[in-house]
Design an enzyme around this catalytic site. Structure first.
Site, PDB file in Angstrom:
ATOM      1  CE  LYS A  48      -3.192  -1.198  -0.683  1.00  0.00           C
ATOM      2  NZ  LYS A  48      -3.360  -2.128  -2.097  1.00  0.00           N
ATOM      3  CB  SER A  49       4.392   1.856   0.138  1.00  0.00           C
ATOM      4  OG  SER A  49       4.124   1.397   1.513  1.00  0.00           O
ATOM      5  CG  HIS A 110       4.837  -6.292  -0.989  1.00  0.00           C
ATOM      6  ND1 HIS A 110       4.996  -5.153  -1.326  1.00  0.00           N
ATOM      7  CD2 HIS A 110       3.584  -6.611  -1.349  1.00  0.00           C
ATOM      8  CE1 HIS A 110       3.876  -4.762  -2.143  1.00  0.00           C
ATOM      9  NE2 HIS A 110       3.082  -5.820  -1.937  1.00  0.00           N
ATOM     10  NE  ARG A 132       0.159   6.709   0.270  1.00  0.00           N
ATOM     11  CZ  ARG A 132      -0.873   6.196  -0.137  1.00  0.00           C
ATOM     12  NH1 ARG A 132      -1.181   4.902  -0.217  1.00  0.00           N
ATOM     13  NH2 ARG A 132      -1.738   7.049  -0.403  1.00  0.00           N
ATOM     14  CE  LYS A 268     -10.816   9.823  -0.312  1.00  0.00           C
ATOM     15  NZ  LYS A 268     -10.846  10.807   0.841  1.00  0.00           N
TER      16      LYS A 268
HETATM   17  P1  A3P Z   1      -4.778   4.870  -1.405  1.00  0.00           P
HETATM   18  O1  A3P Z   1      -5.541   3.572  -0.649  1.00  0.00           O
HETATM   19  O2  A3P Z   1      -4.382   5.771  -0.332  1.00  0.00           O
HETATM   20  O3  A3P Z   1      -5.654   5.548  -2.252  1.00  0.00           O
HETATM   21  P2  A3P Z   1      -0.001  -0.428  -3.551  1.00  0.00           P
HETATM   22  O4  A3P Z   1      -0.055  -0.428  -4.962  1.00  0.00           O
HETATM   23  O5  A3P Z   1       1.411  -0.593  -2.838  1.00  0.00           O
HETATM   24  O6  A3P Z   1      -0.852  -1.583  -3.083  1.00  0.00           O
HETATM   25  O7  A3P Z   1      -0.690   0.818  -3.027  1.00  0.00           O
HETATM   26  C1  A3P Z   1      -1.785   1.227  -3.237  1.00  0.00           C
HETATM   27  C2  A3P Z   1      -2.121   2.607  -3.283  1.00  0.00           C
HETATM   28  O8  A3P Z   1      -1.595   3.557  -4.167  1.00  0.00           O
HETATM   29  C3  A3P Z   1      -3.471   3.087  -3.093  1.00  0.00           C
HETATM   30  O9  A3P Z   1      -3.551   4.276  -1.943  1.00  0.00           O
HETATM   31  C4  A3P Z   1      -3.771   3.503  -4.394  1.00  0.00           C
HETATM   32  O10 A3P Z   1      -4.920   4.382  -4.670  1.00  0.00           O
HETATM   33  C5  A3P Z   1      -2.508   4.188  -4.715  1.00  0.00           C
HETATM   34  N1  A3P Z   1      -2.174   4.348  -6.058  1.00  0.00           N
HETATM   35  C6  A3P Z   1      -2.533   3.328  -6.937  1.00  0.00           C
HETATM   36  N2  A3P Z   1      -2.190   3.815  -8.328  1.00  0.00           N
HETATM   37  C7  A3P Z   1      -1.776   4.945  -8.203  1.00  0.00           C
HETATM   38  C8  A3P Z   1      -1.312   5.995  -9.284  1.00  0.00           C
HETATM   39  N3  A3P Z   1      -1.053   5.840 -10.460  1.00  0.00           N
HETATM   40  N4  A3P Z   1      -0.828   7.165  -8.743  1.00  0.00           N
HETATM   41  C9  A3P Z   1      -0.972   7.507  -7.168  1.00  0.00           C
HETATM   42  N5  A3P Z   1      -1.352   6.525  -6.450  1.00  0.00           N
HETATM   43  C10 A3P Z   1      -1.687   5.492  -6.785  1.00  0.00           C
END
Ligand code: A3P
Length: 301
Positions: A48-49, A110, A132, A268
């Site tokens: 989720k980063s 990860h 993040r 988001k």
């Molecule tokens: P949020 O839940 O805060 O919106 P990961 O890819 O490591 O699983 O992280 C997911 C997070 O990255 C989510 O954050 C997601 O919305 C965000 N995300 C995914 N694609 C993105 C992009 N192209 N630009 C910016 N953030 C993005």
């Protein structure tokens, strides 16, 4: 132990961090069987980063001359279909998928730095690490696991999830140990480990797209810069663009009966959503942990 809320998989303590046993199986298989190549590039992150975003950016950067950008595979494939997750593939006995990737390979992990096989930490391989603000990671993870595993524990609350996160109880252990592990190594080998922060990329995507291209060995030419190719790559990989694609609205991946909708990787895409979920007290406590854990490391919080 079983972590409520997040996953039917048990967590185990391994090398000082919690890890879900599904991924531990993958990590151990990687330690035994994975053979790196000097040209390999690993995208590493705590979940989720910004993994999905960086997968898109790296893949688009490295394949940008192979397709017209409006017909690029990212328009029809989720970034996770373009770059494989190592411990997942090794855990389900699919390591041949990783072996079959033509060089230069890009793969994602990860795992904590201390858990990586020596074949990866070997000085030849390059690692791109993205981190993040832990407060935003926590909120992002909360929504993600609720979508995927809520049937495990419907009554789980955000407060319970917060407590576990603070204690480093999660499928990949403590976020602070995770970031520190890669940070320390990036200080020792800056030419091999690119250490990035989600917020900085969001603020200056073009600057970081250039940095990434340089790091993976395919820098933009002057002609490309003049034609606006960097901006086009940034646009192709932007949250807005990816979220609206049919594949990311309707597709899903299935591993061992766990269904993940591609849409759940695009929630988001902002900095600071924690403000909508945490009390000031919760945020301050998390910030205090971050400050304490990172004290003396030089990481800019
Ligand atoms: P949020 O839940 O805060 O919106 P990961 O890819 O490591 O699983 O992280 C997911 C997070 O990255 C989510 O954050 C997601 O919305 C965000 N995300 C995914 N694609 C993105 C992009 N192209 N630009 C910016 N953030 C993005």
């Amino acid at each position: 132990i079983m972590r409520p809320v997040t996953s039917p998989h048990q967590l185990r303590l391994y090398k000082g961090n919690w890890i879900n046993q599904f991924f531990l199986r993958g990590a151990l298989a990687m330690q035994q069987h994975f053979k790196s190549r000097p040209t390999d590039i690993f995208l590493a992150s705590y979940p989720k980063s910004g993994t999905t975003w960086l997968k898109a950016m790296i893949f688009a950067t490295m394949t940008r001359t192979s397709y017209p950008l409006d017909q690029h595979p990212l328009c029809t494939h989720n970034p996770h279909q373009c770059i494989s997750s190592m411990e997942k593939e090794f855990s389900i006995g699919n390591s041949q998928i990783i072996e079959a990737i033509p060089s230069p390979r890009v793969m994602n992990t990860h795992l904590q730095y201390s858990v990586l096989p020596e074949s990866i930490t070997n000085p030849d391989c390059r690692i791109i690490y993205v981190w993040r603000d832990p407060k935003d990671v926590l909120v992002s993870e909360w929504y993600f696991v609720k979508k995927i595993y809520m049937d495990v524990d419907e009554k789980a609350t955000f407060d319970q999830f917060y407590e576990l996160f603070c204690q480093g109880v999660g499928p990949f252990g403590s976020i602070w140990n995770h970031v520190l592990g890669y940070w320390k190594e990036s200080k020792l080998r800056p030419e091999k480990i690119l250490f990035l922060k989600y917020k900085h990329i969001l603020q200056e995507p073009v600057k970081y797209a250039k940095k990434l291209a340089h790091f993976v060995g395919c820098p933009y030419s002057k002609a490309e810069e003049n034609q606006g190719v960097i901006e086009q790559i940034v646009e192709l990989c932007s949250f807005k663009k990816l979220k609206e694609l049919d594949v990311n609205k309707g597709g899903e991946s299935v591993t061992n009966d766990v269904h993940i909708s591609y849409a759940d990787f695009f929630r988001k895409g902002e900095v600071g959503d924690w403000k909508n979920h945490m009390t000031t007290e919760m945020a301050e406590r998390l910030d205090a942990i971050t400050k304490e854990k990172f004290k003396g490391s030089g990481i800019e919080i």
